[in-house]
Design an enzyme around this catalytic site. Sequence first.
Site, short mmCIF file in Angstrom:
data_model
loop_
_atom_site.label_atom_id
_atom_site.label_comp_id
_atom_site.label_asym_id
_atom_site.label_seq_id
_atom_site.Cartn_x
_atom_site.Cartn_y
_atom_site.Cartn_z
CG HIS A 81 49.87 37.08 95.90
ND1 HIS A 81 50.42 36.21 94.99
CD2 HIS A 81 50.57 38.24 95.77
CE1 HIS A 81 51.39 36.82 94.33
NE2 HIS A 81 51.51 38.05 94.79
CD GLU A 105 54.78 38.07 92.79
OE1 GLU A 105 53.85 37.47 92.22
OE2 GLU A 105 54.63 38.75 93.82
NE ARG A 118 45.53 44.00 88.51
CZ ARG A 118 46.09 45.15 88.24
NH1 ARG A 118 45.45 46.02 87.49
NH2 ARG A 118 47.28 45.44 88.71
CD GLU A 150 42.00 41.81 92.32
OE1 GLU A 150 43.04 42.49 92.20
OE2 GLU A 150 41.82 41.04 93.26
CE LYS A 166 50.38 42.96 87.43
NZ LYS A 166 50.94 43.33 88.73
CE LYS A 209 45.27 44.95 92.05
NZ LYS A 209 45.15 43.72 92.86
NE ARG A 231 41.20 67.43 93.65
CZ ARG A 231 41.59 68.66 93.93
NH1 ARG A 231 42.43 69.29 93.11
NH2 ARG A 231 41.16 69.27 94.99
CG HIS A 282 55.54 40.04 97.73
ND1 HIS A 282 54.31 39.98 98.35
CD2 HIS A 282 55.30 39.90 96.41
CE1 HIS A 282 53.37 39.85 97.43
NE2 HIS A 282 53.95 39.79 96.25
CG ASN A 304 45.35 38.65 94.09
OD1 ASN A 304 46.34 39.38 94.13
ND2 ASN A 304 44.13 39.10 93.89
CG HIS A 353 49.04 39.48 100.84
ND1 HIS A 353 47.98 39.73 100.01
CD2 HIS A 353 50.15 39.84 100.14
CE1 HIS A 353 48.42 40.22 98.86
NE2 HIS A 353 49.74 40.29 98.91
N1 LIG Z 1 51.66 46.86 92.62
C1 LIG Z 1 51.73 45.58 92.37
O1 LIG Z 1 51.03 45.08 91.47
C2 LIG Z 1 52.67 44.73 93.15
C3 LIG Z 1 52.91 43.41 92.73
C4 LIG Z 1 53.84 42.65 93.44
C5 LIG Z 1 54.49 43.20 94.53
N2 LIG Z 1 54.23 44.48 94.90
C6 LIG Z 1 54.93 45.09 96.04
O2 LIG Z 1 56.32 45.12 95.75
C7 LIG Z 1 57.05 45.11 96.96
C8 LIG Z 1 58.17 44.12 96.84
O3 LIG Z 1 59.02 44.54 95.80
P1 LIG Z 1 60.53 44.04 95.70
O4 LIG Z 1 60.55 42.58 95.90
O5 LIG Z 1 61.07 44.61 94.47
O6 LIG Z 1 61.18 44.62 97.02
P2 LIG Z 1 61.86 46.05 97.36
O7 LIG Z 1 61.36 47.10 96.50
O8 LIG Z 1 61.70 46.19 98.83
O9 LIG Z 1 63.39 45.80 97.01
C9 LIG Z 1 64.12 44.81 97.70
C10 LIG Z 1 65.50 45.33 98.11
O10 LIG Z 1 66.33 45.43 96.96
C11 LIG Z 1 66.92 46.73 96.88
N3 LIG Z 1 67.14 46.99 95.48
C12 LIG Z 1 66.26 47.40 94.54
N4 LIG Z 1 66.84 47.40 93.34
C13 LIG Z 1 68.10 47.00 93.51
C14 LIG Z 1 69.20 46.78 92.63
N5 LIG Z 1 69.08 46.94 91.32
N6 LIG Z 1 70.37 46.36 93.16
C15 LIG Z 1 70.49 46.13 94.49
N7 LIG Z 1 69.49 46.31 95.36
C16 LIG Z 1 68.33 46.74 94.88
C17 LIG Z 1 65.93 47.60 97.58
O11 LIG Z 1 66.52 48.79 98.02
C18 LIG Z 1 65.48 46.69 98.73
O12 LIG Z 1 66.44 46.73 99.76
C19 LIG Z 1 56.07 44.77 98.05
O13 LIG Z 1 55.78 45.93 98.78
C20 LIG Z 1 54.83 44.31 97.31
O14 LIG Z 1 53.62 44.58 98.00
C21 LIG Z 1 53.34 45.25 94.24
ZN LIG Z 2 52.99 39.42 94.42
#
Ligand SMILES: NC(=O)c1ccc[n+]([C@@H]2O[C@H](COP(=O)([O-])OP(=O)(O)OC[C@H]3O[C@@H](n4cnc5c(N)ncnc54)[C@H](O)[C@@H]3O)[C@@H](O)[C@H]2O)c1
Ligand SMILES: [Zn+2]
Length: 344
Positions: free
Chosen positions: A232, A179, A225, A217, A207, A137, A115, A248, A229, A236
């Site tokens: 976005h 972003e 918040r 949000e 942020k 999030k 939990r 993304h 988006n 999406h």
């Molecule tokens: N929670 C939130 O507020 C929020 C906000 C924006 C995005 N997101 C989410 O984040 C995700 C996208 O994140 P991302 O763009 O970081 O993608 P990701 O986490 O998929 O990473 C992209 C690639 O880079 C690799 N990688 C990570 N760090 C590395 C490093 N230092 N050196 C080499 N390779 C590395 C990973 O293994 C992967 O292959 C999506 O799922 C999206 O929905 C969440």
């Molecule tokens: Zn985003």
Amino acid sequence: MSGGLRVDVALGDRSYPVAVGHGVAGQLPALVPPGARRAAIVTQANIAFADRVDPRIEHRRFEIGDGEAHKTLTTVEQLCRQFSQWGLDRNDVVIGVGGGLVTDVAGFAAAVYHRGIPVVHVATTLLAMIDAAIGGKTGVNLPEGKNLVGAYWQPSAVICDLDALHTLDAREMACGNGEMAKYHFLTGEDLLALPLAERVARCVAIKGEVVAADERESTSNPRGRALLNYGHTLAHALESAGHYDMRHGEAVAVGLLYAAELACVLGRIDAGRVARHREVLGVYGLSAALPAWAESDVLIERFSRDKKAVHGTTFVLDGPDGLEVVAGIERAALDAAMSRMERS
Ligand SMILES: NC(=O)c1ccc[n+]([C@@H]2O[C@H](COP(=O)([O-])OP(=O)(O)OC[C@H]3O[C@@H](n4cnc5c(N)ncnc54)[C@H](O)[C@@H]3O)[C@@H](O)[C@H]2O)c1
Ligand SMILES: [Zn+2]
């Protein structure tokens, strides 16, 4: 604590520090919650930086798959079962070391395991540093859509060690810039004028301020918040319609221009302001063209399923007073904006 910059996300008794700079992963032991005896490090096989992460308490590494197809409840179940078999308890800590995929999954697993147990994020992509790891999030995808299951679960601390970016390829850096361009339009600041550490810290602060003002949000807050988006809604749809072939941040870049075209169709901004969007995206090295495979009708059909839809189609749009949430947008306007988009 050794150098670097520090930004605080102000959420009362759940406030937390974000450390930004080269080598700040060395601060991890000081940022692990005091009662934790064990740390479950959640990461991916290809993240070399995970070897540099040492919480100086007993720890074990748990790897999850790469790509959105692994951002699932199944992955979360596997993690929780492995945590349980190891004997991780509610005073211990989860440490997510990776990009946004890892921090979303590790954060959600921490939110639901026993939990809720503490989580610290060590962000290793630019996108995770400036966005995904900040703000609490967490969640996973369903076949029906992205991020449809999740929880608000704030980390105890976030580490943005810029050394991790040395191994990140140009495409992933561009995604982070997608972003960053969003923050550019949110505040109108020229973030590219800042050195990297300051730029990352400024994005974290932007942020953090938005999250502190509207953590969950609320739909009644048109300038809360939900503004995060911006770009976005189309993003999406592009990601899910393309089975996540588009990254993304790449999808957000296209979504930012579409939102600008839509605002122009609705008479909220003029063509010059749309051109400014295109120009800024160019400076950030981003393409704003719709991919050739993307069918307008399919994308628009997906908007109406977007979880942010309140009444009809809702978009964050630019206007005379800056960004705000606009509900009830009619189909004809969505079509008109779509027809103005370039195709790659
Ligand atoms: N929670 C939130 O507020 C929020 C906000 C924006 C995005 N997101 C989410 O984040 C995700 C996208 O994140 P991302 O763009 O970081 O993608 P990701 O986490 O998929 O990473 C992209 C690639 O880079 C690799 N990688 C990570 N760090 C590395 C490093 N230092 N050196 C080499 N390779 C590395 C990973 O293994 C992967 O292959 C999506 O799922 C999206 O929905 C969440
Ligand atoms: Zn985003």
